[in-house]
Design an enzyme around this catalytic site. Structure first.
Site, PDB file in Angstrom:
ATOM      1  N   LYS A 198       0.836  -1.211   0.000  1.00  0.00           N
ATOM      2  CA  LYS A 198       0.000   0.000   0.000  1.00  0.00           C
ATOM      3  C   LYS A 198       0.868   1.258   0.000  1.00  0.00           C
ATOM      4  CE  LYS A 198      -3.775  -2.415   2.328  1.00  0.00           C
ATOM      5  NZ  LYS A 198      -4.531  -2.693   3.559  1.00  0.00           N
ATOM      6  N   ASP A 231     -10.873   2.648   4.179  1.00  0.00           N
ATOM      7  CA  ASP A 231     -11.104   1.203   4.133  1.00  0.00           C
ATOM      8  C   ASP A 231     -12.598   0.895   3.993  1.00  0.00           C
ATOM      9  OD1 ASP A 231      -9.052  -0.661   4.119  1.00  0.00           O
ATOM     10  OD2 ASP A 231      -8.589  -0.378   6.250  1.00  0.00           O
ATOM     11  N   GLN A 283      -4.491  -1.478   9.880  1.00  0.00           N
ATOM     12  CA  GLN A 283      -4.431  -2.816   9.287  1.00  0.00           C
ATOM     13  C   GLN A 283      -4.953  -3.862  10.268  1.00  0.00           C
ATOM     14  OE1 GLN A 283      -3.695  -3.324   6.127  1.00  0.00           O
ATOM     15  NE2 GLN A 283      -3.725  -5.549   6.138  1.00  0.00           N
TER      16      GLN A 283
HETATM   17  N1  GUN Z   1      -6.677  -6.930   6.558  1.00  0.00           N
HETATM   18  C1  GUN Z   1      -6.962  -7.657   5.453  1.00  0.00           C
HETATM   19  N2  GUN Z   1      -7.488  -6.866   4.479  1.00  0.00           N
HETATM   20  C2  GUN Z   1      -7.532  -5.618   4.993  1.00  0.00           C
HETATM   21  C3  GUN Z   1      -7.960  -4.378   4.463  1.00  0.00           C
HETATM   22  O1  GUN Z   1      -8.426  -4.248   3.335  1.00  0.00           O
HETATM   23  N3  GUN Z   1      -7.820  -3.314   5.305  1.00  0.00           N
HETATM   24  C4  GUN Z   1      -7.325  -3.420   6.570  1.00  0.00           C
HETATM   25  N4  GUN Z   1      -7.265  -2.322   7.315  1.00  0.00           N
HETATM   26  N5  GUN Z   1      -6.926  -4.570   7.092  1.00  0.00           N
HETATM   27  C5  GUN Z   1      -7.022  -5.659   6.285  1.00  0.00           C
END
Ligand code: GUN
Length: 291
Positions: free
Chosen positions: A52, A119, A96
């Site tokens: 990311k 998100d 995350q």
């Molecule tokens: N853990 C697995 N996929 C995601 C996501 O898209 N966002 C976040 N914040 N955590 C994750």
């Protein structure tokens, strides 16, 4: 059978976003700024967050990574969320998941300003999305929708089977597919671990979204000729054949299923690359909303 190339589409969208960022820069506007909070050292989370941050750099966004050890308290994390909510330079941020067991993921998510929740996990965004109002849609469902749209795959009137009812993928994608809108209008069946006759449901599906997290679950005899299959599985299993020591496995038995499909997403290179792009699209939207 045509492969749905998430890598190619995501590269095209990144190019589109990079052009917009350049325009923002040229007009003297601030570039979008995404922050990511990472707790602990889970291998999967480390990889996703690194991707990311790298994607932000490549398209010209500003990015900030905030790291904590596993023993960070819920209170400390809530303080960080509050700080990010009130930091005018940050347009959007993510925490995350998963978080360590002593921290309530719900509490953390609910503490995020919905306007910065790129998100799309906050109940306000989930609620708005559910009733068709403008909202941040979470990355994987948004990525799936974008892939289906860009391949001009018809959803109106089609029978779509979603396997999995998670808050992050199955439930939101089932809502998006059934909504009365430019995209959607499908008849959706949501299947899960308690579903009886799963095979029969799948066999009647024009579109199958496999999002249950069980490698190779969807077999050839569960899919009708000409179906569209979207594989959301990303199970990391140890492998001595790759440099990283891991291999990604989808929920679809690709060798059995692909010959029957009109379209199918590979793993890796299908839905995966689209999730990061959706996050970037949400961050761009957040920045525009704030300017
Ligand atoms: N853990 C697995 N996929 C995601 C996501 O898209 N966002 C976040 N914040 N955590 C994750």
């Amino acid at each position: 059978m045509e492969l749905i190339d998430g890598k190619k589409i995501s590269a095209e969208i990144k190019q589109e976003i990079a052009l917009e960022v350049q325009k923002m820069k040229d007009s003297g506007a601030k570039v979008p700024h995404l922050a990511a909070v990472l707790v602990g050292h889970d291998g999967g989370s480390e990889t996703y967050v690194a991707h990311k941050v790298k994607a932000c750099e490549l398209i010209g966004f500003k990015s900030t990574l905030i790291r904590y050890e596993d023993d960070v308290t819920e209170e400390e994390l809530l303080k960080t969320v509050d700080k990010l909510n009130n930091d005018d330079d940050i347009d959007g941020f993510i925490v995350q998941l998963p978080l360590p067991k002593h921290i309530s993921e719900e509490k953390i998510i609910e503490a995020i300003d919905p306007g910065k929740d790129v998100d799309g996990f906050h109940p306000v965004n989930v609620g708005k999305m559910s009733v068709g109002l403008p909202a941040f849609v979470s990355a994987t469902p948004a990525g799936i929708v974008e892939l289906i749209k860009r391949y001009n795959i018809e959803t109106s009137g089609k029978h779509c089977v979603v396997i999995g009812r998670s808050n992050i993928v199955g439930r939101p994608v089932s809502i998006l597919l059934s909504q009365k809108a430019d995209f959607g209008d499908a008849t959706v069946t949501v299947c899960h671990s308690r579903t009886k006759n799963l095979k029969e449901h799948c066999l009647s599906a024009d579109i199958i979204i496999a999002a249950l997290g069980m490698p190779g679950f969807l077999k050839g005899d569960m899919v009708k000729e000409g179906a569209v299959v979207i594989d959301v599985g990303t199970t990391r299993l140890k492998s001595d054949k790759t440099k990283s020591g891991f291999k990604l496995h989808g929920d679809v038995d690709f060798d059995e299923v692909s010959p029957k499909c009109s379209y199918i997403t590979p793993v890796p290179g299908g839905v995966g690359p689209m999730t990061i792009v959706s996050l970037l699209m949400n961050t761009l939207k957040a920045a525009k909303n704030r300017n």
